[in-house]
Motif scaffolding. Structure first.
Motif, PDB file in Angstrom:
ATOM      1  N   ARG A 240      -8.232  -3.538   6.635  1.00 55.43           N
ATOM      2  CA  ARG A 240      -8.363  -2.095   6.391  1.00 55.43           C
ATOM      3  C   ARG A 240      -7.386  -1.306   7.258  1.00 55.43           C
ATOM      4  O   ARG A 240      -6.812  -0.307   6.792  1.00 55.43           O
ATOM      5  N   ASN A 241      -7.219  -1.719   8.496  1.00 58.60           N
ATOM      6  CA  ASN A 241      -6.244  -1.022   9.355  1.00 58.60           C
ATOM      7  C   ASN A 241      -4.826  -1.196   8.820  1.00 58.60           C
ATOM      8  O   ASN A 241      -4.015  -0.254   8.870  1.00 58.60           O
ATOM      9  N   LEU A 242      -4.528  -2.381   8.308  1.00 61.63           N
ATOM     10  CA  LEU A 242      -3.205  -2.623   7.732  1.00 61.63           C
ATOM     11  C   LEU A 242      -2.983  -1.737   6.508  1.00 61.63           C
ATOM     12  O   LEU A 242      -1.906  -1.158   6.334  1.00 61.63           O
ATOM     13  N   VAL A 243      -4.011  -1.632   5.664  1.00 59.39           N
ATOM     14  CA  VAL A 243      -3.898  -0.777   4.477  1.00 59.39           C
ATOM     15  C   VAL A 243      -3.722   0.675   4.882  1.00 59.39           C
ATOM     16  O   VAL A 243      -2.865   1.398   4.360  1.00 59.39           O
ATOM     17  N   LYS A 244      -4.521   1.106   5.855  1.00 58.78           N
ATOM     18  CA  LYS A 244      -4.432   2.493   6.310  1.00 58.78           C
ATOM     19  C   LYS A 244      -3.063   2.796   6.915  1.00 58.78           C
ATOM     20  O   LYS A 244      -2.511   3.885   6.731  1.00 58.78           O
ATOM     21  N   LYS A 245      -2.519   1.830   7.632  1.00 59.20           N
ATOM     22  CA  LYS A 245      -1.216   2.013   8.272  1.00 59.20           C
ATOM     23  C   LYS A 245      -0.106   2.186   7.242  1.00 59.20           C
ATOM     24  O   LYS A 245       0.851   2.937   7.461  1.00 59.20           O
ATOM     25  N   ASN A 246      -0.226   1.496   6.108  1.00 61.75           N
ATOM     26  CA  ASN A 246       0.835   1.512   5.110  1.00 61.75           C
ATOM     27  C   ASN A 246       0.570   2.471   3.956  1.00 61.75           C
ATOM     28  O   ASN A 246       1.420   2.603   3.080  1.00 61.75           O
ATOM     29  N   CYS A 247      -0.586   3.120   3.947  1.00 60.58           N
ATOM     30  CA  CYS A 247      -0.866   4.083   2.881  1.00 60.58           C
ATOM     31  C   CYS A 247      -0.001   5.325   3.088  1.00 60.58           C
ATOM     32  O   CYS A 247       0.305   5.702   4.225  1.00 60.58           O
ATOM     33  N   PRO A 248       0.391   5.966   1.999  1.00 63.26           N
ATOM     34  CA  PRO A 248       1.240   7.168   2.132  1.00 63.26           C
ATOM     35  C   PRO A 248       0.481   8.293   2.813  1.00 63.26           C
ATOM     36  O   PRO A 248      -0.699   8.511   2.550  1.00 63.26           O
ATOM     37  N   LYS A 249       1.157   8.977   3.707  1.00 59.30           N
ATOM     38  CA  LYS A 249       0.557  10.091   4.430  1.00 59.30           C
ATOM     39  C   LYS A 249       1.101  11.428   3.968  1.00 59.30           C
ATOM     40  O   LYS A 249       0.661  12.469   4.439  1.00 59.30           O
TER      41      LYS A 249
END
Length: 546
Positions: free
Chosen positions: A47-56
């Motif tokens: 989940r942290n990896l997904v959050k890190k790479n999700c568009p901001k």
């Protein structure tokens, strides 16, 4: 096969075996706990990896390339996959680990009870044996004493010198000892019979029952482990369909990547609408030179239009080209005049479409309010028509405002669509002379238009025929007009820019002309443009060149 009959004499070994079984159960319980923690940590890291790479960035600023969209879809599927790992961890903790902890506690209590019963039965049998052994020893002593009394009596009875009183006394002693031996014999026989009965009951009734209970307990423990193994696998099997869907979604996302579509999007995103520049004319600066050569010497006719105006070359900035440079980001302009024509047209068209949608909403709201007003006028008991008038007036005002905005943007759009592509001497991302020919706007070092000029007079800077004259004259460095200190670090990756680190001191060789860029020189002589907002500038009068 029963422990009670086959292992009737292995109480100590059975005690060790059942303890080993509980230890093994606790070891497996610890294994399940650690596996659950690993699943939780794995899901958290995913989940942290997904959050890190999700568009901001906002959606309208996100790239529309199919490779990016596919990657974002894969991130969503990976997030769902992480959720299934959390489900596995939770189910393991609840169905396997929690159940094993409870069962281990119960098993320890049950084993303790059975072992206490076995020890109690063994202690009672030992007590019976001691009583029988004591009675046996007593009977043995009494028999020896009786034998001594009989020998004494016979000796006195055969002695002619013995008195009658001595004989009677010895006879009485023999009788007493015989009587006591008979009582010891009867007691020993009773204790022996009792011990044999208790021993029979111990090894054929009590111990088999206790050992059978221990056997049942150990078999239940083994069966519980089997069920735990199966439950462990069932937890994994339960999420396999959803995990398979996640993986299928990733495969589908990978197939949706279209390299040609991405190339087309790149064209739509970055197309400027300018025409490629035309050839530059030859400028002959040797016309005023006195020639003494022969008539066969090749000479270029004198052309006034090709002469360089000295006014343009005196004090001219040493410009550089940023044809392939990335435009620095600046504040957005209402008419998007800072963008190339093609990009400006697209932005204006998008804004017009949005304004039309908002206008349609206001029109629908106005129609609904008018209908409601008509109903109130026909049926006053339903409401006051005058109460709707402020809302109607506000809606009409919004409609007028939106129409004005639409007309203004359509005028800009018409201006862009009616203007032919610029050809000739202007490069879309080239730097024009910073001292001349920019009455209404200028470009940054990387070719973006200046936002400080009035919007109605904004347009591309006019080409300068002497724009590239200074490209071949970089012998003498420009004098410094001040110095600056870097407030922030700047990577300077684009051509023409100058990298700097926070706190670095540099010379100022050209002030900011309104486009947000200042030309500076480092101590080692390297020159380039830096963002004005990134440095603290101190201008010096009559400063000498570095």
């Amino acid at each position: 096969m029963s422990w009670g009959t086959e292992l009737w004499d292995q109480f100590d070994n059975l005690e060790k075996h059942t303890q080993w079984g509980i230890d093994f159960l606790e070891r497996y319980t610890k294994f399940v706990k650690e596996r659950t923690e690993i699943e939780h940590a794995y899901a958290k890291q995913l989940r942290n990896l997904v959050k890190k790479n999700c568009p901001k960035r906002p959606k309208d600023e996100e790239p529309r390339f199919t490779s990016c969209l596919s990657f974002y879809t894969i991130l969503n599927e990976l997030n769902d996959y992480a959720g299934q790992r959390e489900v596995v961890a939770e189910e393991m903790g609840r169905r396997v680990y929690g159940e094993l902890m409870r069962y281990t506690h119960e098993l320890k209590s049950e084993r303790k009870v059975h072992l206490q019963e076995g020890r109690k039965a063994q202690q009672y049998l030992d007590h019976c044996w001691k009583q029988m052994d004591n009675s046996k020893k007593k009977f043995e002593r009494e028999c020896r004493e009786t034998e001594k009394a009989q020998l004494g009596y016979e000796k006195i009875d055969n002695d002619p010198n013995a008195t009658k009183a001595d004989v009677e006394k010895a006879k009485a002693q023999l009788y007493l000892r015989t009587h006591m031996a008979d009582e010891s014999k009867n007691e020993y026989a009773a204790q022996l019979q009792n011990f044999n009965g208790e021993q029979q009951k111990h090894f054929y009734s009590a111990i088999p029952i206790i050992f059978k209970n221990l056997q049942d307990m150990d078999e239940r423990r083994t069966l519980k482990l089997s069920e735990s193994y199966k439950g462990f696998a069932d937890v994994e099997r339960k999420v396999i369909p959803i995990i398979s869907k996640c993986l299928e979604g990733m495969v589908v996302a990978s197939k949706s990547v279209d390299e040609r579509r991405d190339s087309q999007i790149a064209v739509e995103s970055f197309k400027s609408g300018f025409e490629p520049p035309a050839d530059f004319p030859f400028e002959d600066f040797s016309q005023n030179i006195y020639r003494t050569g022969s008539e066969g010497t090749i000479s270029t006719p004198k052309t006034d239009s090709s002469r360089a105006d000295p006014k343009h070359t005196i004090g001219k900035t040493k410009g550089k080209l940023w044809l392939f440079g990335k435009k620095p980001k600046g504040p957005a302009v209402e008419d998007f005049s800072h963008l190339p024509p093609e990009q400006r047209r697209k932005k204006l068209q998008q804004r017009i479409d949005e304004l039309n949608r908002e206008l349609q909403k206001e029109v629908d709201q106005r129609d609904a309010l008018n209908k409601m007003k008509d109903v109130y006028e026909k049926n006053p008991q339903m409401g006051d028509p005058g109460s709707l008038q402020p809302k109607i007036a506000e809606t009409m005002s919004n409609m007028d405002r939106l129409r004005v905005e639409i007309q203004k943007n359509e005028a800009w759009l018409t201006e862009v669509e009616g203007k032919p592509g610029v050809r000739g001497d202007r490069r879309p991302s080239a730097d024009v002379n910073h001292h001349h020919h920019t009455p209404h706007g200028r470009e940054s070092p990387e070719g973006s238009y200046n936002e400080d000029a009035p919007q109605e007079n904004r347009g591309p800077p006019q080409p300068d025929p002497h724009e590239f004259d200074d490209e071949f004259d970089d012998d003498d460095p420009l004098p410094a007009v001040g110095h600056c200190k870097a407030l922030y670090s700047f990577d300077g990756q684009n051509e023409g820019t100058l990298a700097m680190v926070e706190g670095e001191v540099m010379y100022i060789i050209e002030e900011d002309k309104g486009d947000g860029w200042t030309r500076a020189r480092k101590q080692n002589g390297e020159e380039g443009y830096v963002p004005t907002s990134y440095v603290d500038i101190t201008l010096e009068k009559n400063s000498k060149g570095s």
